[in-house]
Write an enzyme that holds these catalytic residues in place. Structure first.
Site, PDB file in Angstrom:
ATOM      1  N   LYS A  22       0.831  -1.201   0.000  1.00  0.00           N
ATOM      2  CA  LYS A  22       0.000   0.000   0.000  1.00  0.00           C
ATOM      3  C   LYS A  22       0.866   1.251   0.000  1.00  0.00           C
ATOM      4  CE  LYS A  22      -3.792  -0.464   2.387  1.00  0.00           C
ATOM      5  NZ  LYS A  22      -4.425  -0.687   3.697  1.00  0.00           N
ATOM      6  N   ARG A  91      -3.089   3.274   8.487  1.00  0.00           N
ATOM      7  CA  ARG A  91      -3.482   2.143   7.653  1.00  0.00           C
ATOM      8  C   ARG A  91      -2.408   1.062   7.612  1.00  0.00           C
ATOM      9  NH1 ARG A  91      -4.682   4.827   1.935  1.00  0.00           N
ATOM     10  NH2 ARG A  91      -5.928   2.929   1.717  1.00  0.00           N
ATOM     11  N   GLY A 100      -8.261  -6.559   3.785  1.00  0.00           N
ATOM     12  CA  GLY A 100      -9.190  -6.607   4.909  1.00  0.00           C
ATOM     13  C   GLY A 100      -8.745  -7.467   6.074  1.00  0.00           C
ATOM     14  N   MET A 102      -6.049  -6.965   8.078  1.00  0.00           N
ATOM     15  CA  MET A 102      -5.455  -6.231   9.192  1.00  0.00           C
ATOM     16  C   MET A 102      -6.278  -4.967   9.439  1.00  0.00           C
ATOM     17  SD  MET A 102      -1.407  -6.790   8.586  1.00  0.00           S
ATOM     18  CE  MET A 102      -1.399  -6.183   6.926  1.00  0.00           C
ATOM     19  N   ARG A 335      -3.298  -1.203  -6.473  1.00  0.00           N
ATOM     20  CA  ARG A 335      -2.429  -2.381  -6.475  1.00  0.00           C
ATOM     21  C   ARG A 335      -2.772  -3.204  -7.704  1.00  0.00           C
ATOM     22  NH1 ARG A 335      -5.750  -4.528  -1.519  1.00  0.00           N
ATOM     23  NH2 ARG A 335      -7.653  -4.830  -2.673  1.00  0.00           N
ATOM     24  N   HIS A 451     -16.146  -7.467   0.143  1.00  0.00           N
ATOM     25  CA  HIS A 451     -15.223  -8.350   0.843  1.00  0.00           C
ATOM     26  C   HIS A 451     -15.363  -9.793   0.345  1.00  0.00           C
ATOM     27  CE1 HIS A 451     -14.130 -11.041   4.205  1.00  0.00           C
ATOM     28  NE2 HIS A 451     -13.106 -10.218   4.314  1.00  0.00           N
ATOM     29  N   SER A 782      14.063 -42.682 -11.829  1.00  0.00           N
ATOM     30  CA  SER A 782      12.801 -41.962 -11.703  1.00  0.00           C
ATOM     31  C   SER A 782      12.526 -41.809 -10.209  1.00  0.00           C
ATOM     32  CB  SER A 782      11.676 -42.747 -12.381  1.00  0.00           C
ATOM     33  OG  SER A 782      10.462 -42.051 -12.211  1.00  0.00           O
ATOM     34  N   CYS A 850       8.148 -39.410 -10.854  1.00  0.00           N
ATOM     35  CA  CYS A 850       6.833 -39.954 -11.172  1.00  0.00           C
ATOM     36  C   CYS A 850       5.909 -39.952  -9.962  1.00  0.00           C
ATOM     37  CB  CYS A 850       6.954 -41.359 -11.744  1.00  0.00           C
ATOM     38  SG  CYS A 850       7.666 -42.541 -10.605  1.00  0.00           S
ATOM     39  N   TYR A 870      12.473 -34.894 -17.010  1.00  0.00           N
ATOM     40  CA  TYR A 870      11.021 -34.874 -17.177  1.00  0.00           C
ATOM     41  C   TYR A 870      10.302 -35.016 -15.848  1.00  0.00           C
ATOM     42  CZ  TYR A 870      11.009 -39.984 -16.676  1.00  0.00           C
ATOM     43  OH  TYR A 870      11.146 -41.255 -16.199  1.00  0.00           O
TER      44      TYR A 870
HETATM   45  P1  ADP Z   1      -7.673  -2.170   3.579  1.00  0.00           P
HETATM   46  O1  ADP Z   1      -6.282  -2.641   3.444  1.00  0.00           O
HETATM   47  O2  ADP Z   1      -8.519  -3.037   4.409  1.00  0.00           O
HETATM   48  O3  ADP Z   1      -8.273  -1.790   2.274  1.00  0.00           O
HETATM   49  P2  ADP Z   1      -7.281   0.644   4.019  1.00  0.00           P
HETATM   50  O4  ADP Z   1      -6.059   1.073   4.707  1.00  0.00           O
HETATM   51  O5  ADP Z   1      -7.253   0.752   2.546  1.00  0.00           O
HETATM   52  O6  ADP Z   1      -7.604  -0.838   4.463  1.00  0.00           O
HETATM   53  O7  ADP Z   1      -8.438   1.511   4.625  1.00  0.00           O
HETATM   54  C1  ADP Z   1      -9.759   1.109   4.902  1.00  0.00           C
HETATM   55  C2  ADP Z   1     -10.721   2.099   4.308  1.00  0.00           C
HETATM   56  O8  ADP Z   1     -10.471   3.412   4.761  1.00  0.00           O
HETATM   57  C3  ADP Z   1     -10.605   2.135   2.805  1.00  0.00           C
HETATM   58  O9  ADP Z   1     -11.882   2.042   2.257  1.00  0.00           O
HETATM   59  C4  ADP Z   1      -9.990   3.465   2.506  1.00  0.00           C
HETATM   60  O10 ADP Z   1     -10.493   3.979   1.316  1.00  0.00           O
HETATM   61  C5  ADP Z   1     -10.385   4.308   3.699  1.00  0.00           C
HETATM   62  N1  ADP Z   1      -9.326   5.294   3.939  1.00  0.00           N
HETATM   63  C6  ADP Z   1      -8.054   5.031   4.231  1.00  0.00           C
HETATM   64  N2  ADP Z   1      -7.318   6.156   4.314  1.00  0.00           N
HETATM   65  C7  ADP Z   1      -8.156   7.179   4.060  1.00  0.00           C
HETATM   66  C8  ADP Z   1      -7.985   8.597   3.978  1.00  0.00           C
HETATM   67  N3  ADP Z   1      -6.804   9.161   4.130  1.00  0.00           N
HETATM   68  N4  ADP Z   1      -9.075   9.319   3.715  1.00  0.00           N
HETATM   69  C9  ADP Z   1     -10.264   8.742   3.530  1.00  0.00           C
HETATM   70  N5  ADP Z   1     -10.494   7.423   3.581  1.00  0.00           N
HETATM   71  C10 ADP Z   1      -9.455   6.626   3.847  1.00  0.00           C
HETATM   72 MG    MG Z   2      -7.820  -0.526   1.051  1.00  0.00          MG
END
Ligand code: ADP
Ligand code: MG
Ligand code: MG
Length: 899
Positions: A22, A91, A100, A102, A335, A451, A782, A850, A870
């Site tokens: 991220k 984050r 989702g 963590m 990503r 999700h 083999s 094998c 092989y």
């Molecule tokens: P995940 O890895 O579970 O997607 P994120 O870190 O992307 O977790 O964040 C969870 C939610 O919070 C996401 O929907 C993201 O868009 C929102 N979010 C994260 N950072 C910001 C921010 N700076 N402003 C507004 N929304 C945010």
């Molecule tokens: Mg996210």
């Protein structure tokens, strides 16, 4: 001093190890000039220190403070300032995407004072209090450990009181009340006030997000995806932007192509007036991204442009999260996106067509597991009738199972071997164990990016989501669709390719890809399904590049013919034991029970023509290609009746005072005589051949005469004779002399030269350890990696897998069963040693494998690296092995380019 913090302007996508996916991709988007709210990343290294010592690195707080100050200067606002405060998101984000799994905490910086500052601007009151209640909720559960359900219950109660259908219907006063209720919950359950100091909030959030690396869902996910436990997560600290300002704001997710089918175009979901996590949580129903074009054409067009820019930059399907704050578009994440197997093949071909990637790179984008999934059957749509519900086809495939309504029930039933389908309104990360246990996931809410959809796709599980004709009632444990009530335990069929749900178990038909292989895998015509053309193209690419040959394990002419259609270049293992079963059992019994040489020879002579016919059929099906025939391997008592049954029968007669059948008595005596405590380590393999006179000679004669027969009618038979379970070269030498004698006899008698290479299996540690000596008498090796794994680990497979493998996997003793994927460290080491010593003794030694590992993607890569000639696997796995052998060669070439 180690540096633990990097600003978004300092990183890039090449830094994923340190910044997590991220963080690295946020930095990359900044580098590309896309609008990203400013922020910085605490490295995975800091997390590793914290996880190892329980303390954050000494200098971390200082470095965070420095970067925070810079962020405040850039934003022109300070954290915790009383009017219009800066708010932050904290984050998680690891090296490998764990969607989702963590924690993330939003709106850090709000407290009893700054919420008033935020609320002071007219029109922002509701928004301010909504943000504050979200903070108390997220911080309370994630950082302070209050059970999240308590907050949800309080929210639900208030909504019921107010008659509010969803939380946008709650007004400012409701939210002010809710904040109080939430704060009380925190105090009651932790004995501590919700912290008012924004810096304390930030520091504690960073540590809690780091710790979420070791949360239960994250651990389960890592085990499933084979992600190492010691990588740790980075933590991203970023200025908040707000999608919950009102109707000119919102949040969404988007893909640059359809992640289920691979079709080009913009796909996604949008939720007006919402913060990001609402979109994936399925709290309210989202609208398709296309509708944003009407709602906010300027942002929509910008977004389309960014998506295009990202796809050509990453040269792959990207998924993104975005937020629109009062008409201003912000990019929050990107990503390289997860996709279904079909989409993987389709996207790889398309990008190669568009010359965004080379044909070789395209091959790197698909996997053998994906190909195997495309070969699974589909529902027969002509036979299923009308579905009871329709939803979004989020992850393709066909699944039949009993309906269950929660994760625990799914796990419980699956443990008893029952196939289940998890039905939920929407899934949350807590449903993960149930999703792992289920055949398919069906939800009534959420889109392609919910999700449920994202996680199911990642696991290759069937998923239909957003089936809005479906009403799920978890309490009553039933769902209703078109007036039909479906209770827990009822069988349903879920079609993840069409998005359809049927009552009962729908009949299955072969997939188009399977039909393609069954009809010989030739160039698909213009009418062929696109997925077939994509598979053909990528397999062709793999075949051109691969160094490993792919053979099949096949024991019958039918299997041999199928293997050939699927692209096998010969048979690597033809077992002869099944040829001793069925109505031939009597002859085998006679051979085993023979009281004299003459009797035994008579029985063997009766078996000979039957075996010869078997071999003629197989050699015909594999004409022109090598067929490795293994001499009889299992212990002979496997061909006799069951010991207990016989004993009971005899005892019953005796109890009645009658004379038991003479034959039963003889059989029982033989079975008792041959009984072994550990048959796997008993009289089998080459040992049998050495102690049962005439057995090897009969089998070899059958092979040799079959070769003669085939040659007489102009065939090109290429039989090879393989000796199983050799421990010592002396065993091989003795059998070899016998084989050569019989081959010479048949050649002389027929006037047709029969030359069969003679080789051995390497399936015992001693054979691997003495491979140099064994190679002097073997023309080929083999590796029988099933037995080699059993004997190296000292595992009896049938006993250990069910008994304790799941505990071993849980305890992390191995990440994957060594019977599924070759254990590189132990068994693999023996393989490598034997290859080196075998080739040193005999440079033209042909070496294959094998065991079942021959069709396992990861193991194929190992065998490529180990320099085998092989791999041999079941006919159905042949395409998978071809593809992976091609990928292995490609990876090797890429690695040597890097040097
Ligand atoms: P995940 O890895 O579970 O997607 P994120 O870190 O992307 O977790 O964040 C969870 C939610 O919070 C996401 O929907 C993201 O868009 C929102 N979010 C994260 N950072 C910001 C921010 N700076 N402003 C507004 N929304 C945010
Ligand atoms: Mg996210
Ligand atoms: Mg074996």
């Amino acid at each position: 001093m180690v540096r633990y913090v990097y600003d978004f302007t300092e990183g890039g996508r090449e830094m994923t190890d340190l910044l997590g996916g991220k963080g690295a991709n946020l930095a990359e988007m900044v580098r590309m000039g896309l609008p990203v709210p400013p922020g910085f990343t605490v490295t995975t290294q800091a997390c590793q220190v914290y996880l190892a010592t329980g303390e954050p690195p000494e200098d971390l707080a200082h470095q965070v403070a420095e970067h925070l100050a810079a962020l405040e200067r850039e934003a022109g606002r300070r954290l915790g300032q009383v009017d219009d405060p800066l708010l932050l998101s904290v984050r998680s984000g690891a090296r490998f995407s764990m969607p989702g799994m963590m924690e993330t905490i939003l709106d850090i910086g709000l407290n009893d004072l700054s919420v008033l500052g935020l609320a002071r601007t007219p029109g922002r009151e509701r928004f301010a209090w909504d943000s504050y209640r979200r903070l108390v909720q997220m911080f309370g559960s994630t950082v302070m450990g209050v059970d999240g359900a308590l907050f949800e219950d309080a929210l639900a109660l208030l909504k019921r009181e107010r008659g509010a259908a969803d939380d946008t219907r709650l007004d400012t006063c409701d939210l002010i009340r809710l904040v109080d209720v939430f704060k009380d919950l925190v105090l009651e359950h932790t004995g501590e006030e919700f912290p008012q100091d924004p810096v304390e909030q930030l520091e504690r959030a960073v540590l809690a997000v780091s710790s979420s690396w070791n949360g239960e869902r994250a651990r389960i996910y890592r085990r499933r995806e084979h992600i190492p436990d010691d990588l740790g997560t980075a933590v991203n600290i970023q200025a908040m932007v707000f999608g919950n300002y009102g109707s000119d704001s919102g949040s969404g997710v988007a893909f640059t192509r359809d992640p289920a089918t691979g079709s080009p175009g913009v796909y996604g979901d949008y939720l007006p007036n919402a913060q990001g996590e609402d979109v994936v949580a399925g709290i309210r129903n989202t609208v398709p991204l296309q509708e944003l074009e009407q709602l906010d054409p300027v942002s929509y067009n910008k977004l389309r442009g960014y998506l295009q820019q990202l796809e050509s930059h990453y040269r792959d399907l990207c998924d993104i999260e975005f937020t629109i704050e009062r008409g201003k578009l912000w990019m929050l994440q990107t990503r390289v996106g997860k996709r279904s197997a079909q989409a993987a093949f389709s996207i790889a071909s398309q990008l190669a067509d568009e010359a965004l990637i080379t044909p070789a790179e395209a091959l790197g984008r698909v996997t053998g597991d994906g190909l195997a999934r495309l070969m699974f059957p589909r529902f027969d749509t002509t036979a299923v009738g009308e579905p009871i519900a329709h939803g979004i086809p989020a992850s393709p495939g066909a699944a039949v199972g009993a309906v269950v309504f929660d994760s625990a029930e799914a796990v419980r039933r699956a443990a008893t071997g029952e196939k289940v389908i998890l039905v939920r309104q929407e899934t949350t990360p807590d449903d993960l164990p149930g999703m792992v246990a289920a055949q398919a996931v069906l939800t009534s809410r959420g889109g392609k990016t919910s999700h449920a959809a994202v996680v199911a796709r990642g696991m290759g599980k069937v998923c239909v989501c957003g089936a809005d004709g479906l009403t799920v009632d978890v309490r009553e444990r039933q769902f209703t669709a078109q007036g039909v009530i479906v209770r827990e335990g009822t069988l349903i069929s879920v079609d993840g390719s069409l998005g359809a749900v049927h009552l009962g178990a729908a009949p299955l038909v072969d997939s188009a890809v399977m039909r393609y292989f069954e009809t010989g895998g030739g160039l698909p015509g213009p009418g062929a399904q696109p997925v077939v053309r994509d598979v053909h193209r990528l397999l062709e690419q793999a075949d051109t590049g691969r160094r490993l040959e792919v053979r099949a394990n096949a024991d019958t002419p039918e299997d041999a013919a199928r293997a050939r259609r699927f692209g096998a270049q010969g048979i690597g293992l033809c077992r002869t034991e099944h040829m001793f079963l069925g109505d031939r059992r009597g002859l085998v019994e006679a051979m085993i029970l023979a009281g004299s040489d003459a009797e035994r020879e008579k029985a063997l002579a009766a078996l000979l023509p039957l075996q010869r016919e078997d071999f003629i059929g197989i050699l015909a099906a594999m004409d022109g290609l090598p067929v490795t025939i293994r001499l009889l391997d299992p212990p002979l008592h496997e061909f006799l009746p069951d010991r207990t049954e016989l004993a009971v029968r005899v005892a019953e007669y005796e109890a009645l005072g009658k004379q038991p059948e003479a034959r039963d008595v003889t059989l029982l005596a033989a079975v008792n005589r041959m009984h072994e405590e550990n048959p796997m380590l008993g009289l089998r393999g080459v040992r049998l051949g050495l102690v049962v006179p005439g057995l090897v000679a009969m089998q070899v004669r059958a092979v040799a005469e079959a070769v003669v027969e085939r040659k007489r009618i102009g065939g090109d038979p290429r039989a090879e004779i393989m000796v199983p379970l050799v421990d010592a070269v002396e065993e091989l030498r003795l059998v070899r002399t016998e084989v050569e004698r019989v081959l010479a006899e048949v050649s002389d008698a027929s006037g047709i030269a029969v030359e069969c290479p003679i080789g051995t299996m390497i399936e015992l540690p001693r054979a691997a350890l003495t491979a140099g000596r064994i190679a002097q008498d073997a023309q080929f090796f083999s590796f029988g990696t099933n037995d080699l794994t059993q004997t190296t680990w000292g595992f009896s497979r049938d006993d250990v897998e069910a008994a304790f493998f799941s505990a071993y996997l849980d305890k992390g003793i191995f990440q994957v069963s060594p019977f599924e994927t070759i254990d590189r460290e132990g068994v693999g080491r023996l393989v490598k040693m034997a290859v080196a010593e075998g080739r040193a003794a005999r440079p033209d030694l042909k070496i294959g494998v094998c065991g079942e590992h021959g069709g396992d993607p990861d193991s194929v890569h190992f065998f490529h690296d180990a320099g085998l000639d092989y791999v041999s696997c079941s006919p159905f796995r042949v395409p998978v092995a071809r593809l992976e052998a091609g990928r292995a060669a490609l990876l090797e070439a890429a690695a040597s380019d890097d040097k």
